[in-house]
Design an enzyme around this catalytic site. Structure first.
Site, PDB file in Angstrom:
ATOM      1  N   LYS A  52       0.835  -1.208   0.000  1.00 29.90           N
ATOM      2  CA  LYS A  52       0.000   0.000   0.000  1.00 29.90           C
ATOM      3  C   LYS A  52       0.868   1.255   0.000  1.00 29.90           C
ATOM      4  CE  LYS A  52      -3.767  -2.431   2.285  1.00 29.90           C
ATOM      5  NZ  LYS A  52      -4.416  -2.772   3.567  1.00 29.90           N
ATOM      6  N   GLN A  96      -4.370  -1.705   9.883  1.00 24.51           N
ATOM      7  CA  GLN A  96      -4.258  -3.031   9.279  1.00 24.51           C
ATOM      8  C   GLN A  96      -4.745  -4.105  10.248  1.00 24.51           C
ATOM      9  OE1 GLN A  96      -3.272  -3.693   6.042  1.00 24.51           O
ATOM     10  NE2 GLN A  96      -3.881  -5.793   6.481  1.00 24.51           N
ATOM     11  N   ASP A 119     -10.823   2.614   3.989  1.00 24.03           N
ATOM     12  CA  ASP A 119     -11.067   1.176   3.872  1.00 24.03           C
ATOM     13  C   ASP A 119     -12.553   0.888   3.700  1.00 24.03           C
ATOM     14  OD1 ASP A 119      -8.880  -0.518   3.710  1.00 24.03           O
ATOM     15  OD2 ASP A 119      -8.488  -0.506   5.858  1.00 24.03           O
TER      16      ASP A 119
END
Length: 293
Positions: A52, A96, A119
């Site tokens: 990412k 995460q 997200d």
């Protein structure tokens, strides 16, 4: 059989994102900024976050990574999220997963400002998605939609069977594929571990979205000729035959299923690459105030 090539589509879309990011820099005097928080040293999480960050740099974003050991307390993590929420030069914030057992992932998700939730996991974004309102769509479902759109896959009136009901992929993609839009307008069946006659249900699908997290779960006898198969699975096994020391498998038995399909996404090289594009698109939209002015 034709490939839904995530590498081709993601590279094409990243070129477009790069051009738009340059426009943001020209107008705001700063780059779109994504912040990631990584707790612990899980190998998979390390790989995902590094990818990412690398992709942010590639498209002209700023990226920042905050690392914590597994010993970090829930209150310390929540305090950091609160601090980042207040930073007006941060457009997107991701934490995460998975997190250590002593940290409640729901608390963490809800602590993120929904206007920076790139997200797409916050209840506000999921609720707005449910009502077909502007929102940050969860990154993996968003990536699947972009892939279907790029290859002009017909979805209207089709029977879409989703295998797996997670809050991250299965449940949201089932809603998105049913909505009155393109891609969408499917009749959707959401299946899971308790579904009776699962093989028969999956075999009835025009479009199969496999997101159950089990290696080669979808077998040749579960797929009708000409079906479109989208494999979301990322299952890792130790291997002495690869440089990395592990090998990736999807949820679909690609070798035996592929010849029966009209279109199929590979693993690796499919949905995983599109997930990162979904995250980048959401971060760009946040920087441009397209969703929440």
């Amino acid at each position: 059989m034709q490939l839904l090539d995530g590498k081709f589509v993601s590279e094409k879309l990243k070129e477009e994102i790069t051009a738009e990011a340059a426009g943001v820099l020209a107008i705001l005097g700063r780059k779109p900024h994504l912040v990631a928080i990584l707790v612990g040293h899980d190998g998979g999480s390390e790989t995902y976050v590094a990818s990412k960050m690398r992709n942010c740099e590639k498209v002209g974003f700023k990226s920042s990574l905050y690392r914590y050991d597994n010993s970090v307390t829930e209150s310390e993590l929540l305090a950091k999220i609160k601090e980042i929420n207040k930073d007006e030069e941060v457009d997107g914030l991701i934490v995460q997963l998975p997190l250590p057992k002593h940290i409640d992932p729901e608390k963490v998700t809800e602590a993120i400002d929904f206007r920076k939730d790139v997200d797409g996991f916050h209840p506000v974004n999921l609720g707005r998605m449910m009502r077909n309102l502007p929102c940050f769509v969860p990154a993996t479902p968003y990536g699947i939609l972009m892939m279907l759109e790029e290859y002009k896959i017909e979805t209207s009136g089709k029977h879409c069977v989703v295998v797996g009901r997670s809050n991250i992929v299965g449940s949201p993609i089932s809603i998105l594929m049913a909505r009155n839009d393109y891609p969408g307008n499917c009749t959707v069946t959401l299946t899971h571990s308790r579904t009776k006659d699962l093989k028969d249900v999956v075999r009835s699908a025009d479009i199969i979205i496999a997101a159950i997290g089990k290696k080669n779960f979808i077998t040749e006898d579960m797929v009708k000729p000409g079906a479109v198969v989208i494999d979301v699975g990322i299952n890792t096994e130790v291997s002495t035959k690869t440089k990395s020391g592990f090998k990736l498998y999807g949820d679909v038995d690609f070798e035996n299923v592929a010849p029966k399909t009209s279109w199929i996404s590979p693993v690796p090289g499919g949905v995983g690459l599109m997930t990162i594009v979904g995250l980048l698109k959401n971060t760009l939209a946040s920087a441009k105030k397209e969703i929440y002015p």
